[in-house]
Design an enzyme around this catalytic site. Structure first.
Site, PDB file in Angstrom:
ATOM      1  N   HIS A 184       0.852  -1.190   0.000  1.00  0.00           N
ATOM      2  CA  HIS A 184       0.000   0.000   0.000  1.00  0.00           C
ATOM      3  C   HIS A 184       0.891   1.244   0.000  1.00  0.00           C
ATOM      4  O   HIS A 184       2.067   1.185   0.366  1.00  0.00           O
ATOM      5  CB  HIS A 184      -0.894  -0.024   1.253  1.00  0.00           C
ATOM      6  CG  HIS A 184      -1.897   1.066   1.314  1.00  0.00           C
ATOM      7  ND1 HIS A 184      -1.660   2.245   1.986  1.00  0.00           N
ATOM      8  CD2 HIS A 184      -3.147   1.163   0.801  1.00  0.00           C
ATOM      9  CE1 HIS A 184      -2.722   3.020   1.887  1.00  0.00           C
ATOM     10  NE2 HIS A 184      -3.639   2.397   1.172  1.00  0.00           N
ATOM     11  N   THR A 186       1.207   3.570   1.950  1.00  0.00           N
ATOM     12  CA  THR A 186       1.734   3.960   3.258  1.00  0.00           C
ATOM     13  C   THR A 186       2.897   3.087   3.713  1.00  0.00           C
ATOM     14  O   THR A 186       3.479   3.355   4.768  1.00  0.00           O
ATOM     15  CB  THR A 186       0.631   3.887   4.326  1.00  0.00           C
ATOM     16  OG1 THR A 186       0.113   2.543   4.358  1.00  0.00           O
ATOM     17  CG2 THR A 186      -0.487   4.853   4.030  1.00  0.00           C
ATOM     18  N   LYS A 187       3.236   2.066   2.945  1.00  0.00           N
ATOM     19  CA  LYS A 187       4.258   1.112   3.375  1.00  0.00           C
ATOM     20  C   LYS A 187       5.637   1.471   2.815  1.00  0.00           C
ATOM     21  O   LYS A 187       5.787   2.332   1.953  1.00  0.00           O
ATOM     22  CB  LYS A 187       3.862  -0.309   2.965  1.00  0.00           C
ATOM     23  CG  LYS A 187       2.513  -0.748   3.532  1.00  0.00           C
ATOM     24  CD  LYS A 187       2.455  -0.627   5.043  1.00  0.00           C
ATOM     25  CE  LYS A 187       1.197  -1.231   5.653  1.00  0.00           C
ATOM     26  NZ  LYS A 187      -0.031  -0.474   5.355  1.00  0.00           N
ATOM     27  N   ASN A 188       6.661   0.784   3.318  1.00  0.00           N
ATOM     28  CA  ASN A 188       8.042   1.076   2.912  1.00  0.00           C
ATOM     29  C   ASN A 188       8.239   0.958   1.405  1.00  0.00           C
ATOM     30  O   ASN A 188       9.000   1.719   0.801  1.00  0.00           O
ATOM     31  CB  ASN A 188       9.012   0.129   3.609  1.00  0.00           C
ATOM     32  CG  ASN A 188       9.047   0.294   5.112  1.00  0.00           C
ATOM     33  OD1 ASN A 188       8.066   0.714   5.722  1.00  0.00           O
ATOM     34  ND2 ASN A 188      10.170  -0.047   5.725  1.00  0.00           N
ATOM     35  N   PHE A 189       7.576  -0.023   0.815  1.00  0.00           N
ATOM     36  CA  PHE A 189       7.663  -0.265  -0.632  1.00  0.00           C
ATOM     37  C   PHE A 189       6.236  -0.331  -1.157  1.00  0.00           C
ATOM     38  O   PHE A 189       5.377  -0.973  -0.560  1.00  0.00           O
ATOM     39  CB  PHE A 189       8.406  -1.573  -0.925  1.00  0.00           C
ATOM     40  CG  PHE A 189       9.774  -1.603  -0.325  1.00  0.00           C
ATOM     41  CD1 PHE A 189      10.874  -1.118  -1.013  1.00  0.00           C
ATOM     42  CD2 PHE A 189       9.961  -2.087   0.961  1.00  0.00           C
ATOM     43  CE1 PHE A 189      12.129  -1.107  -0.444  1.00  0.00           C
ATOM     44  CE2 PHE A 189      11.218  -2.089   1.548  1.00  0.00           C
ATOM     45  CZ  PHE A 189      12.301  -1.593   0.844  1.00  0.00           C
TER      46      PHE A 189
END
Length: 379
Positions: A184, A186-189
């Site tokens: 998603h 909002t995630k690191n990747f």
């Protein structure tokens, strides 16, 4: 002219380099549906870098969890243990199969499931234990896996926050029977919306391919194992398009740089807020010695709910975004339907009232970080 502060948002997804080139290449190639060359590259990269038996891209971490419920044959009357302090899809994926969620409280130090209280929740109806590596910091997996082995219950690792984090010498998401990842925004990747299922139990690999392909044996057909494909099991359409896989591959290829930049942000907060937090009775994230964290987010546990409100208002006035996090699932309307009541998970309740997340993304500049810390220190 008055000085206008440039807002500092909570999260900013950012390209890592080759995304546009890879997406354009996928468009030129003309294969836009799932399981093309870019999907295969993502699978290979995840399997090699995480030492995972099998990785399968999905359209979300939610769908990876839903696949987990199908693969573990969750059915009406079953119970599945989930943390109360987590996102709703961790429970919903199993409720959709008819299961009753049993809510587990979390530890005050890591905000991960409290392994010392886990075994008391297991009954003859328990069919799975779902653990969430909150903020990319590992749960106490040795204890959890031993309990699960002794009681004959499979473990699912929700690793939405934790890709490339480790517990001792093992990658998060690769220790339970199944692991789920999130891509998603909002995630690191990220690829905007996306996820992956890590299949660590070899007995589940073939069926996972079927479930992901609408319940058909299409993957075997494409490999030439059968001369036509047909409906053989339950399933759904869990494949992301090649455009998403192309974008994601560029992100994953830059993983070392991305994680280094996120570590810089996390370490700045930790170093510059430590003295202030000690004076004000504020708790900062705790990373046990056996954990190598994924640098997913940075939070403060304020002394009270009023303190959280006051600091959040102060940051808003300074043009800085902040946010609380999960409302405990056992306190929700759905939680009540399953018999949960206030007081069942007291740590989850107090943490949800006091937690405040700070802006966290890899392109935060030193000036941005100085500004956030200064605004906090002035409160």
């Amino acid at each position: 002219m008055s000085h206008v502060l440039v807002p500092i948002p909570l999260n900013v997804p950012s390209p890592a380099g080759a995304e546009a080139d890879y997406v354009a290449d996928a468009m030129r190639f003309g294969h836009l549906a799932g399981d093309g060359g870019y999907t295969a590259c993502c699978h290979g990269l995840l399997e090699s870098s995480l030492a995972a038996s099998k990785a399968l891209l999905t359209t979300s971490c939610t769908h990876a969890l839903e696949m987990s419920a199908i693969l573990l044959n969750i059915a009406p009357g079953d119970e599945v243990i989930v943390p109360s302090f987590t996102y709703v899809t961790v429970a919903n994926a199993f409720v959709l199969r008819g299961a009753k969620p049993v809510f587990a409280d979390v530890r005050l130090d890591t905000l991960n499931v409290d392994e010392t209280r886990l075994e008391a929740l297991i009954t003859p109806r328990t069919k799975a234990i779902v653990v969430v590596h909150y903020a990319g910091i590992a749960c106490e997996m040795d204890v959890i896996l031993e309990i699960a082995r002794r009681r004959g219950v499979p473990v699912v690792e929700d690793t939405a926050h934790g890709i490339f984090g480790r517990y001792r010498d093992r990658w998060l998401g690769t220790m339970g029977a199944l692991g789920t990842l999130s891509f998603h925004e909002t995630k690191n990747f990220t690829c905007g919306e996306g996820g992956a299922l890590l299949v660590n139990d070899p007995a589940l690999v073939d069926r996972a391919e079927v479930v992901r392909e609408k319940g058909t044996n299409r993957s075997r057909f494409l490999r030439g194992d059968v001369d036509r494909y047909t409906w053989v099991d339950v399933g759904s359409s869990y494949l992301p398009s090649e455009l998403l896989a192309a974008f994601l591959l560029a992100q994953l290829e830059a993983r070392d740089r991305v994680q280094t930049e996120r570590a810089r942000v996390w370490n700045y907060y930790a170093a510059h807020l430590q003295e202030w937090a000690g004076r004000r009775g504020v708790r900062l994230p705790f990373v046990p010695a056996e954990c190598s964290q994924a640098f997913h987010l940075f939070y403060l546990i304020m002394p009270s709910q009023d303190d959280r409100r006051a600091l959040a208002a102060r940051l808003t006035d300074a043009g800085i975004s902040s946010a609380m996090h999960y409302q405990p699932l056992h306190l929700s309307e759905m939680g009540h339907r399953f018999g949960a009541r206030p007081g069942d998970c007291p740590v989850s309740e107090q943490v949800s009232e006091r937690i405040l997340r700070l802006p966290f993304y890899r392109t935060l500049t030193e000036t941005d970080l100085e500004r956030v810390v200064a605004a906090i220190a002035e409160w």
